[in-house]
Design a protein around this motif. Structure first.
Motif, PDB file in Angstrom:
ATOM      1  N   ALA A 143      11.456   8.127   2.343  1.00 33.48           N
ATOM      2  CA  ALA A 143      10.028   8.034   2.057  1.00 33.48           C
ATOM      3  C   ALA A 143       9.491   9.354   1.512  1.00 33.48           C
ATOM      4  O   ALA A 143       8.693   9.373   0.574  1.00 33.48           O
ATOM      5  CB  ALA A 143       9.265   7.618   3.309  1.00 33.48           C
ATOM      6  N   GLU A 144       9.948  10.471   2.090  1.00 37.50           N
ATOM      7  CA  GLU A 144       9.480  11.767   1.611  1.00 37.50           C
ATOM      8  C   GLU A 144       9.983  12.046   0.199  1.00 37.50           C
ATOM      9  O   GLU A 144       9.275  12.624  -0.631  1.00 37.50           O
ATOM     10  CB  GLU A 144       9.938  12.875   2.566  1.00 37.50           C
ATOM     11  N   GLN A 145      11.208  11.636  -0.092  1.00 33.30           N
ATOM     12  CA  GLN A 145      11.735  11.797  -1.452  1.00 33.30           C
ATOM     13  C   GLN A 145      10.905  10.986  -2.446  1.00 33.30           C
ATOM     14  O   GLN A 145      10.621  11.438  -3.562  1.00 33.30           O
ATOM     15  CB  GLN A 145      13.194  11.353  -1.506  1.00 33.30           C
ATOM     16  N   LEU A 146      10.512   9.798  -2.038  1.00 29.48           N
ATOM     17  CA  LEU A 146       9.695   8.964  -2.916  1.00 29.48           C
ATOM     18  C   LEU A 146       8.316   9.584  -3.129  1.00 29.48           C
ATOM     19  O   LEU A 146       7.772   9.542  -4.235  1.00 29.48           O
ATOM     20  CB  LEU A 146       9.554   7.559  -2.324  1.00 29.48           C
ATOM     21  N   ARG A 147       7.766  10.164  -2.083  1.00 26.62           N
ATOM     22  CA  ARG A 147       6.457  10.810  -2.219  1.00 26.62           C
ATOM     23  C   ARG A 147       6.521  11.950  -3.232  1.00 26.62           C
ATOM     24  O   ARG A 147       5.586  12.177  -3.993  1.00 26.62           O
ATOM     25  CB  ARG A 147       5.982  11.329  -0.870  1.00 26.62           C
ATOM     26  N   LEU A 148       7.626  12.650  -3.231  1.00 21.68           N
ATOM     27  CA  LEU A 148       7.790  13.782  -4.139  1.00 21.68           C
ATOM     28  C   LEU A 148       8.429  13.369  -5.460  1.00 21.68           C
ATOM     29  O   LEU A 148       8.586  14.196  -6.356  1.00 21.68           O
ATOM     30  CB  LEU A 148       8.652  14.858  -3.468  1.00 21.68           C
ATOM     31  N   GLN A 149       8.799  12.089  -5.542  1.00 23.68           N
ATOM     32  CA  GLN A 149       9.486  11.542  -6.729  1.00 23.68           C
ATOM     33  C   GLN A 149      10.694  12.402  -7.096  1.00 23.68           C
ATOM     34  O   GLN A 149      10.921  12.749  -8.255  1.00 23.68           O
ATOM     35  CB  GLN A 149       8.534  11.441  -7.915  1.00 23.68           C
TER      36      GLN A 149
ATOM     37  N   GLU B 102      21.025   4.820   6.379  1.00 23.82           N
ATOM     38  CA  GLU B 102      20.253   5.832   5.655  1.00 23.82           C
ATOM     39  C   GLU B 102      18.953   6.135   6.406  1.00 23.82           C
ATOM     40  O   GLU B 102      18.374   5.266   7.069  1.00 23.82           O
ATOM     41  CB  GLU B 102      19.939   5.322   4.248  1.00 23.82           C
ATOM     42  N   ASN B 103      18.488   7.358   6.308  1.00 27.80           N
ATOM     43  CA  ASN B 103      17.276   7.798   6.988  1.00 27.80           C
ATOM     44  C   ASN B 103      16.055   7.362   6.170  1.00 27.80           C
ATOM     45  O   ASN B 103      15.791   7.879   5.095  1.00 27.80           O
ATOM     46  CB  ASN B 103      17.292   9.324   7.145  1.00 27.80           C
ATOM     47  N   GLY B 104      15.295   6.414   6.720  1.00 28.01           N
ATOM     48  CA  GLY B 104      14.155   5.887   5.997  1.00 28.01           C
ATOM     49  C   GLY B 104      13.026   6.882   5.837  1.00 28.01           C
ATOM     50  O   GLY B 104      12.349   6.905   4.805  1.00 28.01           O
ATOM     51  N   LEU B 105      12.809   7.719   6.858  1.00 24.30           N
ATOM     52  CA  LEU B 105      11.739   8.714   6.770  1.00 24.30           C
ATOM     53  C   LEU B 105      12.038   9.743   5.686  1.00 24.30           C
ATOM     54  O   LEU B 105      11.146  10.155   4.936  1.00 24.30           O
ATOM     55  CB  LEU B 105      11.545   9.408   8.115  1.00 24.30           C
TER      56      LEU B 105
ATOM     57  N   ARG C 298      10.483  -4.903   8.777  1.00 26.12           N
ATOM     58  CA  ARG C 298      11.473  -3.925   9.250  1.00 26.12           C
ATOM     59  C   ARG C 298      11.647  -2.795   8.229  1.00 26.12           C
ATOM     60  O   ARG C 298      11.803  -1.624   8.607  1.00 26.12           O
ATOM     61  CB  ARG C 298      12.804  -4.618   9.531  1.00 26.12           C
ATOM     62  N   ASP C 299      11.619  -3.154   6.950  1.00 27.68           N
ATOM     63  CA  ASP C 299      11.738  -2.135   5.903  1.00 27.68           C
ATOM     64  C   ASP C 299      10.574  -1.142   5.965  1.00 27.68           C
ATOM     65  O   ASP C 299      10.775   0.079   5.863  1.00 27.68           O
ATOM     66  CB  ASP C 299      11.755  -2.783   4.512  1.00 27.68           C
ATOM     67  N   LEU C 300       9.357  -1.650   6.132  1.00 30.40           N
ATOM     68  CA  LEU C 300       8.186  -0.776   6.172  1.00 30.40           C
ATOM     69  C   LEU C 300       8.192   0.108   7.417  1.00 30.40           C
ATOM     70  O   LEU C 300       7.826   1.289   7.355  1.00 30.40           O
ATOM     71  CB  LEU C 300       6.902  -1.606   6.114  1.00 30.40           C
ATOM     72  N   GLU C 301       8.621  -0.455   8.544  1.00 27.45           N
ATOM     73  CA  GLU C 301       8.748   0.354   9.768  1.00 27.45           C
ATOM     74  C   GLU C 301       9.768   1.464   9.564  1.00 27.45           C
ATOM     75  O   GLU C 301       9.566   2.609   9.987  1.00 27.45           O
ATOM     76  CB  GLU C 301       9.173  -0.536  10.938  1.00 27.45           C
ATOM     77  N   TRP C 302      10.864   1.137   8.927  1.00 27.92           N
ATOM     78  CA  TRP C 302      11.947   2.109   8.650  1.00 27.92           C
ATOM     79  C   TRP C 302      11.433   3.262   7.797  1.00 27.92           C
ATOM     80  O   TRP C 302      11.858   4.412   7.964  1.00 27.92           O
ATOM     81  CB  TRP C 302      13.077   1.356   7.975  1.00 27.92           C
ATOM     82  N   LEU C 303      10.506   2.972   6.896  1.00 24.59           N
ATOM     83  CA  LEU C 303       9.916   4.004   6.046  1.00 24.59           C
ATOM     84  C   LEU C 303       8.823   4.799   6.765  1.00 24.59           C
ATOM     85  O   LEU C 303       8.284   5.753   6.198  1.00 24.59           O
ATOM     86  CB  LEU C 303       9.329   3.368   4.784  1.00 24.59           C
ATOM     87  N   GLY C 304       8.497   4.399   7.986  1.00 28.16           N
ATOM     88  CA  GLY C 304       7.503   5.118   8.772  1.00 28.16           C
ATOM     89  C   GLY C 304       6.067   4.727   8.472  1.00 28.16           C
ATOM     90  O   GLY C 304       5.141   5.494   8.775  1.00 28.16           O
TER      91      GLY C 304
END
Length: 277
Positions: A265-271, A259-262, A59-65
């Motif tokens: 995820a984008e914040q993590l990609r950009l650190q 919280e918006n998982g997508l 579910r966590d991975l789906e939430w992150l897209g």
């Protein structure tokens, strides 16, 4: 060759941002190369594994897209671990039984390695019945070198640090099978990555040293050799890596709070996450 990466969490605690970053990192590398991103549940720790967490991870991975192909969990692979140990490594004395306790090892060890005190070889030449209960099985590094001179000078490649010379002596004769009959991390992950066809192992820099012994086990077992990419770690406000043991905020709590998982995820990609989140 098709790029195949994997994310392999252990269901002994909730996933946190560090896991999310690692999963996204592996996912994006595979997808950008039109490859495959695998999910493998590493549930060999019989005492600490909580089966219900595996569904939470999905579910966590789906939430992150993220999208993935799931491969069999480690708990379904015990027969293959035992077969490799008995049919491949036991030949010629590449492994041996050991009775030593952690306390005894700590007292006798002359130096430490990435996993703690390096085993001094107390039982290497001991006369121990291989059918004896409550023994661990260790790789005999020196004997393996004698049997296969071609594995003395091994190398492996990290995408960041470049070519590395494999040094299994950093770990010594590591345990491959525990007293309860379960495989060690080093044995299980090395075999699993080979069976699953992983071509690029992505993981945190804290696991960089483990690649030395994993490369050695690949050579001893005649397994294919992947490439590695050890990425940076997300740190907390004290400068320490995020960890389950320190109760770092879980992805599940963030997900359930709305919280918006997508976006995360984008914040993590950009650190672009602030320290300590």
């Amino acid at each position: 060759m098709q790029t195949v990466t994997r994310f392999a969490p252990s269901p002994n605690g909730h996933l946190h941002l560090g896991h999310a970053y690692s999963a996204i990192f592996a996912h994006d590398i595979a997808k950008s190369a039109s490859g495959r991103f695998l999910l493998r549940i590493e549930d060999i720790d019989r005492e600490r594994s909580r089966p219900e967490l595996s569904d939470e991870f999905r579910r966590d991975l789906e939430w992150l897209g993220l999208e993935w192909d799931e491969v069999p969990a480690q708990s379904t692979r015990f027969a293959s671990y035992n077969r490799f140990l008995t049919e491949v490594l036991r030949e010629g004395g590449r492994i041996y039984p050991c009775r030593c306790t952690r306390t005894e090892i700590a007292a006798a060890a002359k130096k430490s390695g990435p996993d703690g005190p390096i085993y001094p070889g107390t039982c290497r030449n001991a006369d121990i019945d291989p059918l004896e209960e409550n023994v661990t099985w260790r790789i005999n590094v020196e004997r393996s070198r004698q049997l296969q001179p071609e594995i003395v000078d091994l190398s492996w490649t990290d995408e960041v640090e470049g070519e590395q010379i494999a040094d299994p002596d950093l770990f010594g004769d590591v345990v491959l099978m525990r007293k309860d009959g379960s495989p060690s991390y080093h044995l299980a992950v090395t075999l699993d990555d080979a069976v699953d066809g992983v071509t690029l192992i992505t993981r945190g820099k804290d696991l960089f040293p483990a690649s030395h012994i994993h490369r050695f086990l690949q050579a001893v077992g005649g397994l294919p050799v992947p490439r590695w990419h050890h990425h940076e770690l997300l740190l907390d406000e004290t400068g320490k890596k995020l960890a389950k043991s320190r109760n770092s905020p879980s992805l599940a709590d963030r997900r359930l709070s709305g919280e918006n998982g997508l976006m995360l995820a984008e914040q993590l990609r950009l650190q672009q996450l602030p320290v300590g989140t």
